[in-house]
Design a protein around this motif. Structure first.
Motif, short mmCIF file in Angstrom:
data_model
loop_
_atom_site.label_atom_id
_atom_site.label_comp_id
_atom_site.label_asym_id
_atom_site.label_seq_id
_atom_site.Cartn_x
_atom_site.Cartn_y
_atom_site.Cartn_z
N ILE A 239 52.24 65.33 49.90
CA ILE A 239 53.23 64.93 48.89
C ILE A 239 54.20 63.87 49.42
O ILE A 239 55.21 63.57 48.80
N GLY A 240 53.88 63.33 50.60
CA GLY A 240 54.64 62.19 51.10
C GLY A 240 55.98 62.53 51.74
O GLY A 240 56.91 61.73 51.71
N ILE A 241 56.09 63.72 52.31
CA ILE A 241 57.31 64.09 53.04
C ILE A 241 57.39 63.21 54.30
O ILE A 241 56.38 62.88 54.92
N ASP A 242 58.60 62.87 54.67
CA ASP A 242 58.87 62.02 55.84
C ASP A 242 58.17 62.56 57.10
O ASP A 242 58.22 63.77 57.38
N ALA A 243 57.51 61.65 57.84
CA ALA A 243 56.69 62.05 58.99
C ALA A 243 57.50 62.81 60.04
O ALA A 243 57.00 63.76 60.67
N GLY A 244 58.76 62.41 60.23
CA GLY A 244 59.61 63.08 61.22
C GLY A 244 59.83 64.55 60.85
O GLY A 244 59.82 65.44 61.71
#
Ligand code: SF4
Ligand code: SF4
Lengths: 419, 114
Positions: A239-244
């Motif tokens: 769902i495109g959550i921030d990679a960090g």
């Protein structure tokens, strides 16, 4: 229609003004009209709306062999939107509610002193809660379980934020917050209802062939869209959550947990007070916390907070994590994060390529809220087709007349009556 | 044959307990099951217990353990006690399509071995 395959056939009416409990039957007519969950809580809301109802409902399939049949729904007027909202709750709490002997609980009016509701074995007690009013969610869960002598008691409970009727508050399922983004926790607070404690040892009947049909559907789900995926981190990636934030989550994940009868383990237990790999029972007494709302976790990470520990602080205070992230702190948060919708925005619009637009998402969520199916699973498992749902409703309740048109009518009705 | 638990694969979905209850008394519940989920929620520590005819089998994340009658279930908490009163696992011998708990588990945790 065989109601006892799906319900205990009882609605509990709790009048907090008079401190009195009453019951009425869940009739075949009510089930025919609304099927269950939000289909019936919406009707009960209409009936009692002059008395500020807070309604907790189980779905048609809650506590059955239907894959994902873990969910219940809390329905009330959101203090954020001023409209009827339905917040799903899962884990084991909704199953426990049905097996207490009550399919629906309607809480009317408000108490003049803090109370908790204790539902068990077909009995309902309105007990004093002055001892835990003001305590955080974790202490309250521990104290209630200790008072009633059972560590498997399931709870809908609020913390200090909801007691103060903050629009950033959420109700919590046991220790771990919830998908409440509509501040329904504050409705508990306004009623001085600290908690609803549930322990159910009752049973449901099972229609001939239903177990096998559910195993077949479970196998189809496991080898379908979710196949090869695992845990909250794969949902987060999708769902495109921030990679960090994903890296943070993955580095702390101890185990992935599933709600009752869910073929996808969508909750991640993260540890930050001991090594995530530690499996021994004799470790830290409170090594971490259970994450279900990945957007909340990511928002706290994005706000520069240590997301695991910040989630714990939100859970303890009963604060919606995205609101805390927006405020940049986990105490004394008062403003809500956004606008409350009819169904929880904690559930993504699409998981593993399933999404087909807003109207599709809304219908899937309405169906989840009516049927008592995990709202995330309804998005990620296209194998739960409407055709399959109709066939399993027919089989489960031995109700041949139930049709796809009826299912559509009920979903549309819930959507039309809600925010 | 005995039921075995690969506890590290378990996700705590608990449908095995309810499936066993269905095998034992044709209803859906957990109190009549030969299998029991035990759980320390704040630690997220969980595993399965199986009541066998002469022993109690514990499938814990740190390994398996077999207890004889009278032996203490160390650390399993008060929630573990009712298992001693349960009916023993009969490996679903009379079920044509195999053990109900194994069929119901979505995560391949359970198997009949031996
Ligand atoms: S094999 Fe059958 S009797 Fe044994 S635990 Fe599983 S369901 Fe119960
Ligand atoms: S069904 Fe499988 S994954 Fe679920 S609790 Fe039982 S053994 Fe664990």
């Amino acid at each position: 229609m065989e109601l006892m395959n799906n319900y205990k056939e009882t609605i509990l009416i709790v009048d907090l003004d008079a401190k009195q409990c009453d019951t009425e039957s869940l009739s075949e007519d009510m089930v025919a009209a609304g099927l269950g969950g939000a289909g019936i809580t919406a009707a009960l809301y209409e009936r009692y709306k002059d008395r500020d109802p807070l309604i907790i409902g189980t779905g048609f399939f809650t506590g059955t062999f239907m894959p994902g049949g873990c969910a219940g729904v809390v329905s009330a007027k959101s203090p954020v939107s001023g409209k009827l909202c339905h917040v799903p709750f899962g884990g084991y709490a909704a199953v426990e509610l049905k097996l207490t002997g009550f399919d629906f609980v309607v809480v009317l009016g408000s108490s003049d002193s803090p109370v908790r509701l204790w539902l068990h074995d077909g009995l309902s007690d309105i007990d004093d809660a002055s001892d835990i009013w003001g305590k955080d969610v974790w202490d309250s869960v521990d104290k209630i379980r200790e008072a009633y002598g059972d560590e498997m008691i399931q709870l809908l409970v609020i913390g200090p934020s909801a007691e103060a009727q903050s629009k950033a508050a959420q109700f919590s399922v046991n220790y771990w917050g919830s998908f409440d983004k509509a501040a329904l926790g504050a409705v508990f607070g306004a009623k001085k209802l600290k908690a609803i404690a549930l322990r159910g040892l009752d049973s449901l009947d099972v229609a001939e062939g239903f177990f096998g049909a559910c195993v077949d559907l479970k196998n189809a789900i496991c080898s379908g869209a979710i196949s090869g995926k695992s845990g909250l981190k794969d949902i987060a990636r999708d769902i495109g959550i921030d990679a960090g934030a994903i890296e943070k989550l993955a580095s702390m994940t101890h185990r992935n947990n599933a709600a009752y009868n869910c073929p996808y383990a969508a909750a991640a237990f993260v540890k930050y007070n001991e090594a995530p790999s530690a499996m021994d029972m004799k470790g830290h007494p409170a090594p971490g916390c259970l994450i279900t709302d990945i957007r909340g976790f990511a928002a706290l990470h994005g706000a520069g907070l240590d997301a695991g520990q910040a989630m714990e602080q939100c859970f303890r205070q009963g604060i919606e994590p995205e609101a805390a992230a927006k405020a940049g702190k986990t105490e004394g948060v008062s403003a809500d994060a956004g606008k409350a919708a009819a169904f929880s925005t904690a559930v993504p619009a699409s998981i593993f390529g399933s999404g087909q637009g807003d109207a599709w998402w809304q219908k899937r969520q309405a169906l989840a809220a009516v049927l008592g199916i995990d709202p995330m699973l309804m998005v990620m498992a296209p194998e739960i087709t409407e055709e399959k749902i109709v066939a399993l409703v027919q089989m489960s309740a031995e109700w041949d007349e139930f049709s796809a048109d009826e299912l559509n009518r009920i979903a549309a009705d819930v959507i039309a009556k809600s925010a | 044959m005995d039921l075995k638990v690969d506890a590290r694969k378990c996700t705590g979905c608990r449908i095995c307990e309810f499936a066993c209850n269905y095998h034992q008394d044709e209803t859906i519940s957990s109190i009549g099951s030969s299998l029991m989920f035990y759980f320390e929620e704040k630690k997220n520590y969980y595993g399965m217990m199986v009541k066998r005819a002469k022993t109690l089998y514990l499938g814990r994340p740190e390994g398996e353990q077999l207890l004889k009658p009278g032996e203490q279930i160390e650390g399993a908490g008060a929630s573990a006690k009712p298992i001693l009163l349960r009916v023993a696992c009969d490996c679903c011998e009379d079920e044509d399509d195999g053990p109900l708990c194994v069929r119901a588990c979505p995560y391949g945790v359970l198997s009949l071995e031996g």
